[in-house]
Design an enzyme around this catalytic site. Structure first.
Site, PDB file in Angstrom:
ATOM      1  N   THR A  46     -12.305 -26.725 -33.472  1.00 44.60           N
ATOM      2  CA  THR A  46     -12.848 -27.179 -34.746  1.00 44.60           C
ATOM      3  C   THR A  46     -12.338 -28.564 -35.145  1.00 44.60           C
ATOM      4  O   THR A  46     -13.131 -29.445 -35.511  1.00 44.60           O
ATOM      5  CB  THR A  46     -12.456 -26.159 -35.849  1.00 44.60           C
ATOM      6  OG1 THR A  46     -13.007 -24.894 -35.495  1.00 44.60           O
ATOM      7  CG2 THR A  46     -12.975 -26.580 -37.204  1.00 44.60           C
ATOM      8  N   GLY A 193     -19.683 -24.342 -53.347  1.00 48.81           N
ATOM      9  CA  GLY A 193     -18.262 -24.181 -53.030  1.00 48.81           C
ATOM     10  C   GLY A 193     -17.465 -25.212 -53.797  1.00 48.81           C
ATOM     11  O   GLY A 193     -17.970 -26.319 -54.059  1.00 48.81           O
ATOM     12  N   GLY A 194     -16.239 -24.850 -54.154  1.00 46.37           N
ATOM     13  CA  GLY A 194     -15.419 -25.782 -54.933  1.00 46.37           C
ATOM     14  C   GLY A 194     -14.060 -25.985 -54.309  1.00 46.37           C
ATOM     15  O   GLY A 194     -13.086 -26.310 -54.983  1.00 46.37           O
ATOM     16  N   ILE A 197     -13.520 -28.339 -48.456  1.00 46.43           N
ATOM     17  CA  ILE A 197     -14.659 -28.920 -47.730  1.00 46.43           C
ATOM     18  C   ILE A 197     -15.661 -29.487 -48.726  1.00 46.43           C
ATOM     19  O   ILE A 197     -16.203 -30.586 -48.536  1.00 46.43           O
ATOM     20  CB  ILE A 197     -15.299 -27.860 -46.796  1.00 46.43           C
ATOM     21  CG1 ILE A 197     -14.303 -27.520 -45.683  1.00 46.43           C
ATOM     22  CG2 ILE A 197     -16.617 -28.359 -46.220  1.00 46.43           C
ATOM     23  CD1 ILE A 197     -14.790 -26.495 -44.666  1.00 46.43           C
ATOM     24  N   GLU A 200     -14.364 -32.831 -50.084  1.00 47.05           N
ATOM     25  CA  GLU A 200     -14.409 -33.951 -49.129  1.00 47.05           C
ATOM     26  C   GLU A 200     -15.850 -34.423 -48.895  1.00 47.05           C
ATOM     27  O   GLU A 200     -16.137 -35.626 -48.903  1.00 47.05           O
ATOM     28  CB  GLU A 200     -13.722 -33.540 -47.812  1.00 47.05           C
ATOM     29  CG  GLU A 200     -12.218 -33.344 -48.023  1.00 47.05           C
ATOM     30  CD  GLU A 200     -11.406 -33.112 -46.754  1.00 47.05           C
ATOM     31  OE1 GLU A 200     -10.180 -33.154 -46.836  1.00 47.05           O
ATOM     32  OE2 GLU A 200     -11.985 -32.865 -45.666  1.00 47.05           O
ATOM     33  N   HIS A 460      10.879 -51.733 -53.286  1.00 46.09           N
ATOM     34  CA  HIS A 460      10.234 -52.264 -54.494  1.00 46.09           C
ATOM     35  C   HIS A 460       9.300 -53.392 -54.098  1.00 46.09           C
ATOM     36  O   HIS A 460       9.675 -54.221 -53.278  1.00 46.09           O
ATOM     37  CB  HIS A 460      11.291 -52.776 -55.471  1.00 46.09           C
ATOM     38  CG  HIS A 460      10.678 -53.321 -56.721  1.00 46.09           C
ATOM     39  ND1 HIS A 460      10.098 -52.508 -57.672  1.00 46.09           N
ATOM     40  CD2 HIS A 460      10.513 -54.602 -57.139  1.00 46.09           C
ATOM     41  CE1 HIS A 460       9.618 -53.265 -58.644  1.00 46.09           C
ATOM     42  NE2 HIS A 460       9.849 -54.542 -58.349  1.00 46.09           N
TER      43      HIS A 460
END
Ligand SMILES: Cc1cc2nc3c(=O)[nH]c(=O)nc-3n(C[C@H](O)[C@H](O)[C@H](O)COP(=O)(O)OP(=O)(O)OC[C@H]3O[C@@H](n4cnc5c(N)ncnc54)[C@H](O)[C@@H]3O)c2cc1C
Ligand SMILES: NC(=O)c1ccc[n+]([C@@H]2O[C@H](COP(=O)([O-])OP(=O)(O)OC[C@H]3O[C@@H](n4cnc5c(N)ncnc54)[C@H](O)[C@@H]3O)[C@@H](O)[C@H]2O)c1
Length: 494
Positions: A46, A193-194, A197, A200, A460
């Site tokens: 995947t 869906g929340g 995926i 994005e 810094h």
């Protein structure tokens, strides 16, 4: 059906499973079985083909588009003249597809491994049948090969979960497996869906000019994150996308711009394309696990102990099919542990799930590690938390950032860090010092906020000063004063 072929090791799944073939295992005979992922049935799992890597390549292009649109704020006038979707897509897959094909060919041709390009199913103890479904290997497509192994590793991953109303409708839909290869950008898209995926892809498509509607059953997006951060992200998303929260789809049909959804809140939404992003289920069915004596949890995850062992002797598992965490860095860590354990039965190592970080590559980015504020309170800690705005540090001014937040959660009594939750540019990188503080602390636990804040220099005016300032804002017991100068000699007492 072929006669049975015996191997020292059989690995099912070429994602993180593929990395198990370490030099120590090269002296034996190993079979790697994989049926492929995505619309091209690609080798390599995947993350490489339809997950982490292509999505982040699309996200980067989306970030570039957003930067152009935003440039005027800095006195730099620029316009987004156009978006060449096919070029964006082909940059991604022009890079990834050859890697996947090369990985498959390497496994097919290597001396010490044999690739079986098809679907594996147990028919007995460490005994499998593989139906060959893909060309490119040494076995004929359509044939069934029988193989056995002294040891077997199940690393079969997960796949998208599709809500019943979508399945029942017969309406065409996309998942993350297919959406990245579409031919043209649509004018509009509905994302159901929340979670990660959804967040994005909503960013990718909206930044490239698509009208995005997001539908989720929960009140907040990314609800596994700290409530304050998830609420802040949801508020931002409302200004950017058409967001329907607390709104499950009840009916789906062809209509409107292409597809139309009735929602539980009584509204109807429509888009040219439908993207379903409602979670992922472990690939544990259709594996004949009963025949092998491998037990699964009610949610489909294979039962696994801390060393990667299933309930069947000699059968191991790792990654999305068994893990609580569907993340590549977790699947990889589990693979390293199992690779060691396969060859060191007297010296088993354990999975490390103490502080699993994750990030969401949306706009803005988000990242988290450790406990949320609510989780820390529920566990009985005397909690101190500080949320620092990116806009309060010099680099945040340079970026004109008005929404970024870095939240740290700590134990008021001991000063120990418990978690961090970030929303803003580079969140996925800025959080790394907290991951180190939690994971690499001493014998008494994670580093204290004081050690992290004052035990090192902070460059810094780098953006990481937002974390330094968040740490300095924690209210801890006086003897762990975060703002006091750090004494390296006394570090062991902390
Ligand atoms: C869109 C998307 C984006 C993601 N982004 C990120 C990210 O940014 N960061 C992150 O950490 N994680 C991310 N993830 C999650 C990550 O991709 C997974 O956690 C990880 O790839 C799981 O690896 P795995 O080895 O367990 O499974 P996989 O990589 O899925 O490998 C399993 C393999 O087993 C094969 N297989 C399954 N069943 C059989 C069978 N019976 N016979 C033969 N072969 C079989 C499959 O075809 C597949 O090739 C993302 C996931 C998705 C979907
Ligand atoms: N950056 C990353 O690390 C990354 C990126 C993508 C995916 N992933 C992995 O993949 C997994 C799966 O991602 P995901 O976004 O599909 O799942 P998820 O679990 O993150 O989110 C699923 C969402 O869908 C909602 N939902 C479920 N059923 C619904 C329904 N019927 N109607 C409306 N909303 C519904 C849920 O409430 C939730 O908000 C993630 O959990 C993550 O582990 C990771």
């Amino acid at each position: 059906m072929s006669d049975s072929t015996h191997y020292d090791l059989v690995i099912i799944g070429s994602g993180s499973g593929n990395s198990l073939v370490t030099p120590e295992l090269e002296s034996g005979r190993t079979a790697v079985v994989d049926r492929g992922v995505g619309s091209t049935d690609a080798f390599g799992g995947t993350c490489l083909n339809v997950g982490c890597i292509p999505t982040k390549m699309f996200v980067y292009a989306a970030d570039v588009a957003r930067t152009v649109v935003d440039a005027g704020r800095f006195g730099v006038d620029a316009t987004l003249d156009g978006v060449r979707w096919r070029d964006i897509r082909d940059r991604v897959f022009g890079r990834i597809d050859p890697i996947s094909e090369g990985g498959r060919d390497y496994r097919v041709e290597a001396d010490h491994t044999e690739a079986y390009l098809g679907h594996a199913r147990f028919v007995g103890d460490r005994e499998l049948e593989v139906e060959i479904t893909q060309p490119g290997g040494h076995h004929e497509v359509g044939s069934v090969q029988r193989i056995t192994g002294d040891q077997v590793v199940i690393a079969t991953g997960s796949r998208p979960r599709i809500p019943q109303p979508v399945l029942d409708s017969g309406v065409p839909f996309h998942t993350s497996d297919s959406i990245m290869r579409i031919e043209e950008l649509p004018g509009s898209i509905v994302v159901v869906g929340g979670g990660v995926i959804a967040a994005e892809f909503a960013h990718v498509f909206s930044a490239l000019g698509v009208r995005v509607t997001v539908v989720t059953r929960t009140e907040r997006l990314l609800r596994v994150m700290d409530q304050e951060i998830s609420q802040a992200f949801t508020d931002l998303a409302r200004g950017r996308w058409h967001l329907h929260t607390g709104a499950r789809p009840t009916a789906v049909r062809r209509g409107g711009e292409g597809v139309e959804l009735d929602l539980a809140d009584g509204t109807t939404v429509s888009g040219e394309l439908l993207l379903v992003a409602t979670g992922r289920v472990p690939n544990s069915e259709d594996l004949g696990l009963e025949a092998a004596g491998v037990r699964v949890h009610g949610d489909g995850r294979i039962e696994v102990d801390e060393h990667g062992r299933t309930t069947a002797p000699g059968v191991w598992t790792l990654g999305d099919v068994s893990s609580e965490y569907q993340l590549k860095h977790v699947a990889n860590q589990e693979a390293r542990v199992v690779a060691h354990n396969l060859t060191h039965p007297g010296d088993l190592r354990s999975f490390d799930h103490r502080y699993v970080p994750s990030a969401v590559f949306s706009d803005p980015q988000l990242a988290m590690v450790g406990l949320t504020e609510d989780q820390a309170r529920a566990k009985g800690y005397e909690v101190t938390a500080k949320t620092q705005r990116y806009g309060d540090v010099a680099y945040g001014w340079a970026m004109e950032d008005s929404t970024g937040l870095f939240k740290v959660v700590a134990d008021r009594r001991t000063g120990h860090l418990l978690g961090a939750h970030v929303m803003g540019p580079h969140a996925s990188s800025l959080i790394q010092p907290v991951i180190q503080a939690l994971s690499l602390g001493g014998p008494t636990g994670p580093l204290t906020a004081a050690q992290l804040a004052r035990g090192q220099y902070w460059i810094h005016p780098a953006l990481a000063e937002v974390l330094e300032n968040a740490l300095l804002g924690l209210e801890v017991a006086p003897h762990h004063d975060v703002t006091a100068d750090y004494d390296p000699e006394g570090a062991a007492d902390a």
